[in-house]
Design a protein around this motif. Structure first.
Motif, PDB file in Angstrom:
ATOM      1  N   ASN A  78       0.809  -1.224   0.000  1.00 53.81           N
ATOM      2  CA  ASN A  78       0.000   0.000   0.000  1.00 53.81           C
ATOM      3  C   ASN A  78       0.840   1.272   0.000  1.00 53.81           C
ATOM      4  O   ASN A  78       0.405   2.320   0.460  1.00 53.81           O
ATOM      5  CB  ASN A  78      -0.991  -0.004   1.162  1.00 53.81           C
ATOM      6  N   PHE A  95      -4.182   6.003   2.372  1.00 55.08           N
ATOM      7  CA  PHE A  95      -3.393   5.290   3.377  1.00 55.08           C
ATOM      8  C   PHE A  95      -2.455   6.276   4.051  1.00 55.08           C
ATOM      9  O   PHE A  95      -2.177   7.349   3.519  1.00 55.08           O
ATOM     10  CB  PHE A  95      -2.585   4.162   2.729  1.00 55.08           C
ATOM     11  N   ARG A 114      -4.740   1.788   6.090  1.00 51.06           N
ATOM     12  CA  ARG A 114      -5.897   2.486   5.544  1.00 51.06           C
ATOM     13  C   ARG A 114      -6.360   3.571   6.526  1.00 51.06           C
ATOM     14  O   ARG A 114      -6.450   3.334   7.720  1.00 51.06           O
ATOM     15  CB  ARG A 114      -7.006   1.466   5.296  1.00 51.06           C
ATOM     16  N   GLN A 117     -11.752   2.557   7.368  1.00 52.00           N
ATOM     17  CA  GLN A 117     -12.097   1.182   7.030  1.00 52.00           C
ATOM     18  C   GLN A 117     -13.130   1.159   5.901  1.00 52.00           C
ATOM     19  O   GLN A 117     -13.983   2.040   5.809  1.00 52.00           O
ATOM     20  CB  GLN A 117     -12.646   0.452   8.254  1.00 52.00           C
ATOM     21  N   ASP A 123     -17.888   3.140  -1.025  1.00 58.32           N
ATOM     22  CA  ASP A 123     -16.440   3.257  -1.164  1.00 58.32           C
ATOM     23  C   ASP A 123     -16.103   3.592  -2.615  1.00 58.32           C
ATOM     24  O   ASP A 123     -16.849   3.259  -3.531  1.00 58.32           O
ATOM     25  CB  ASP A 123     -15.745   1.941  -0.783  1.00 58.32           C
ATOM     26  N   THR A 161      -9.443  -4.361  -4.230  1.00 62.54           N
ATOM     27  CA  THR A 161      -8.645  -3.235  -3.735  1.00 62.54           C
ATOM     28  C   THR A 161      -8.204  -2.282  -4.836  1.00 62.54           C
ATOM     29  O   THR A 161      -7.856  -1.136  -4.561  1.00 62.54           O
ATOM     30  CB  THR A 161      -7.391  -3.746  -2.996  1.00 62.54           C
ATOM     31  N   GLU A 181      -3.599  -6.900  -0.710  1.00 56.63           N
ATOM     32  CA  GLU A 181      -2.851  -5.670  -0.517  1.00 56.63           C
ATOM     33  C   GLU A 181      -2.122  -5.331  -1.814  1.00 56.63           C
ATOM     34  O   GLU A 181      -1.717  -6.225  -2.568  1.00 56.63           O
ATOM     35  CB  GLU A 181      -1.812  -5.854   0.596  1.00 56.63           C
TER      36      GLU A 181
END
Length: 185
Positions: A78, A95, A114, A117, A123, A161, A181
């Motif tokens: 990330n 992040f 992150r 959450q 999102d 993601t 990730e």
């Protein structure tokens, strides 16, 4: 290894090849009784050693830069590597460093976590441009769909993601979805 592409040592000739089928770095020793070895280190950099017949040992002659962004997993998940920043590792948007000191990381081993959450409802995604795509281990690929349908599939999957085109150079067709990730950006 662009900085070594045309580099020559008195007894060694290097060649870097990049085409549709191959990406290769080769070298050839041009003098008899001269020995050299090129080693890919676990950390991801190259090390050239030459044999010293008087001392009966290998001497490291050259090491690729450990400060550049070509080392696999040079930054934590990330985060992305940017040679124009100091330090090179930066958390991707959304992040932050586990111990926040701004957006940059203290070192290559600082984790990015992150900021909020995910709740799988409302999102969204931030566009990251001019980036090397993350490690594709476990990624889902569908070359039949375009970017819009790719985004829709990712939004429908709570574990998704990131998403990207598979063929950015030829009109942006195809789809890659990540559900882990994001690593090695």
């Amino acid at each position: 290894i662009p900085e070594m592409q045309n580099w020559k040592f008195a007894y060694i000739v290097y060649n870097f090849t990049e085409n549709k089928e191959d990406v290769a770095f080769t070298y050839r020793v041009t003098t008899p009784n001269f020995y050299a070895k090129l080693t890919m280190r676990f950390e991801g950099f190259l090390e050239l050693s030459t044999w010293d017949p008087d001392m009966l040992e290998w001497n490291v002659f050259w090491v690729s830069s450990t400060a550049d962004c070509n080392i696999y997993m040079g930054c934590t998940a990330n985060s992305f590597c940017d040679t124009n920043t100091s330090p090179n590792c930066n958390c991707i948007k959304g992040f932050e460093p586990r111990n926040p000191q701004g957006g940059a990381l203290e070192n290559r081993s600082t984790e990015c976590v992150r900021k909020t959450q995910l709740n799988c409802n409302g999102d969204g995604f931030f566009w990251l441009r001019n980036m090397k795509l993350p490690d594709t281990s476990g990624a889902i690929v569908d070359k039949r769909i375009g970017l819009k349908e790719c985004e829709e599939r990712c939004i429908e999957n709570c574990n998704c993601t990131a998403f990207a085109n598979t063929n950015i150079q030829n009109g942006g067709s195809g789809c890659v979805l990540w559900t882990r990730e994001l690593a090695d950006i």
